[in-house]
Design a protein around this motif. Structure first.
Motif, mmCIF file in Angstrom:
data_model
loop_
_atom_site.group_PDB
_atom_site.id
_atom_site.type_symbol
_atom_site.label_atom_id
_atom_site.label_comp_id
_atom_site.label_asym_id
_atom_site.label_seq_id
_atom_site.Cartn_x
_atom_site.Cartn_y
_atom_site.Cartn_z
ATOM 1 N N GLY A 70 0.105 10.306 -58.884
ATOM 2 C CA GLY A 70 0.094 11.431 -57.254
ATOM 3 C C GLY A 70 1.267 10.467 -57.346
ATOM 4 O O GLY A 70 1.111 10.503 -55.531
ATOM 5 N N VAL A 71 1.655 9.076 -57.812
ATOM 6 C CA VAL A 71 3.308 8.659 -56.545
ATOM 7 C C VAL A 71 4.050 9.469 -56.575
ATOM 8 O O VAL A 71 4.773 8.927 -55.816
ATOM 9 N N GLY A 72 4.559 10.346 -57.819
ATOM 10 C CA GLY A 72 5.571 11.019 -57.511
ATOM 11 C C GLY A 72 5.421 11.662 -56.272
ATOM 12 O O GLY A 72 5.842 11.856 -55.363
ATOM 13 N N ALA A 73 4.134 12.276 -56.019
ATOM 14 C CA ALA A 73 4.445 13.598 -54.488
ATOM 15 C C ALA A 73 3.613 12.587 -53.601
ATOM 16 O O ALA A 73 4.328 12.681 -52.021
ATOM 17 N N LEU A 74 3.285 11.087 -53.523
ATOM 18 C CA LEU A 74 3.272 10.054 -52.590
ATOM 19 C C LEU A 74 4.999 9.664 -51.804
ATOM 20 O O LEU A 74 4.880 9.492 -50.936
ATOM 21 N N LEU A 75 6.150 9.904 -52.680
ATOM 22 C CA LEU A 75 7.446 9.820 -52.540
ATOM 23 C C LEU A 75 7.730 11.009 -51.912
ATOM 24 O O LEU A 75 8.873 10.403 -51.207
ATOM 25 N N TRP A 94 13.381 -2.290 -65.846
ATOM 26 C CA TRP A 94 13.801 -2.142 -64.748
ATOM 27 C C TRP A 94 14.548 -0.865 -64.713
ATOM 28 O O TRP A 94 14.577 -0.281 -63.331
ATOM 29 N N VAL A 95 16.010 -0.942 -64.992
ATOM 30 C CA VAL A 95 16.870 0.202 -64.761
ATOM 31 C C VAL A 95 16.088 2.099 -65.159
ATOM 32 O O VAL A 95 15.875 2.115 -63.926
ATOM 33 N N THR A 96 14.999 1.544 -66.245
ATOM 34 C CA THR A 96 14.732 3.276 -66.345
ATOM 35 C C THR A 96 13.427 3.383 -64.752
ATOM 36 O O THR A 96 13.560 4.517 -64.557
ATOM 37 N N LEU A 97 12.314 2.664 -64.280
ATOM 38 C CA LEU A 97 11.717 2.230 -63.701
ATOM 39 C C LEU A 97 12.206 3.000 -62.105
ATOM 40 O O LEU A 97 11.585 3.451 -61.827
ATOM 41 N N LEU A 98 13.173 1.689 -61.937
ATOM 42 C CA LEU A 98 13.731 1.693 -60.980
ATOM 43 C C LEU A 98 13.940 2.672 -59.969
ATOM 44 O O LEU A 98 15.519 2.799 -59.339
ATOM 45 N N ASN A 99 14.116 4.196 -60.329
ATOM 46 C CA ASN A 99 15.412 4.985 -60.200
ATOM 47 C C ASN A 99 13.890 5.949 -59.226
ATOM 48 O O ASN A 99 13.002 6.578 -60.319
ATOM 49 N N PRO A 100 13.463 6.010 -58.436
ATOM 50 C CA PRO A 100 12.517 7.597 -57.675
ATOM 51 C C PRO A 100 13.002 8.545 -58.441
ATOM 52 O O PRO A 100 12.303 9.579 -57.945
ATOM 53 N N LYS A 101 14.152 8.563 -59.008
ATOM 54 C CA LYS A 101 14.225 10.270 -59.472
ATOM 55 C C LYS A 101 13.941 10.716 -60.710
ATOM 56 O O LYS A 101 13.372 11.772 -61.665
ATOM 57 N N SER A 102 13.394 9.475 -61.178
ATOM 58 C CA SER A 102 12.583 9.596 -62.923
ATOM 59 C C SER A 102 11.186 10.143 -62.386
ATOM 60 O O SER A 102 10.864 10.706 -63.190
ATOM 61 N N ILE A 103 10.718 9.657 -61.330
ATOM 62 C CA ILE A 103 9.022 10.013 -61.561
ATOM 63 C C ILE A 103 8.719 10.948 -60.678
ATOM 64 O O ILE A 103 8.083 11.942 -61.050
ATOM 65 N N LEU A 104 9.894 11.308 -59.740
ATOM 66 C CA LEU A 104 9.645 13.264 -59.009
ATOM 67 C C LEU A 104 10.248 13.565 -60.142
ATOM 68 O O LEU A 104 9.873 14.764 -60.624
#
Length: 206
Positions: free
Chosen positions: A60-65, A116-126
């Protein structure tokens, strides 16, 4: 899951994963300038980064973003600052490549950097939130399907990263020190450029 649907997912995942981006630039430059051991140390970080991003997207973090402009901005700017930091650091290292190689490999640092390079990109989760549901049958149990999709994506990611590692660490033997410095600065520039581009990334409409 029907085999044809799974094969479609394999093809789509391969096209997404193999396309160059900040993570690939970081991996290739590390392989060229620090060797195979340093590049291989990054692979677990990329794996864990993708796994966490996928898990967060379905938690649900993607929806929250998408719903929260403030949270999206926080994650986005953390990613921007980290990419700029890595890019500037790589640029400064370009004149000290021999010292960088001789200093050895810090496995924990390489793994953390890749994570962190992989995760710290909101585009990844979305991306995971928008991409994977297209291959899920809503009439079937969710958990087995997610297990198949997660495993498939992660395996393809490992294969792609390993391929880039072999390519970069093999080709480094044919490069002069001057050419390696040039490539290192190009890699640094790509990370800085990715950070700058991320500043204009907008939150998708909910």
């Amino acid at each position: 899951m029907p085999i044809e649907l799974w094969l479609s997912f394999v093809l789509a995942s391969f096209l997404v994963i193999a396309s160059p981006g900040p993570a690939v630039a970081l991996l290739v430059m590390t392989g060229i300038n620090q060797g195979r051991r340093a590049a291989l140390a990054m692979l677990p970080g990329f794996f864990l980064g993708d796994l966490v991003a996928m898990s967060l997207s379905f938690a649900g973090v993607g929806a929250l973003l998408m719903a929260s402009a403030e949270l999206f901005a926080i994650v986005k700017w953390l990613g921007v600052l980290y990419l700029l930091y890595l890019g500037i650091k790589m640029w400064r290292e370009s004149g000290q490549l021999n010292d960088l190689e001789a200093s050895g490999t810090n496995v924990k640092q390489g793994t953390a950097k890749a994570f962190w390079v992989t995760l710290l990109n909101p585009k990844s989760i979305l991306f995971f939130m928008a991409f994977m549901p297209q291959f899920i049958n809503q009439t079937q149990p969710l958990a087995p399907q997610l297990a198949i999709l997660f495993t498939t994506f992660l395996v393809i990611g490992v294969i792609s990263d390993f391929g880039y590692t072999l390519l970069s660490t093999t080709s480094r033997k044919l490069m002069t020190a001057k050419f390696r410095r040039l490539l290192h600065r190009c890699g640094a520039g790509s990370l800085i450029g990715a950070g700058v581009l991320m500043t204009v990334m907008r939150r998708p409409s909910a």
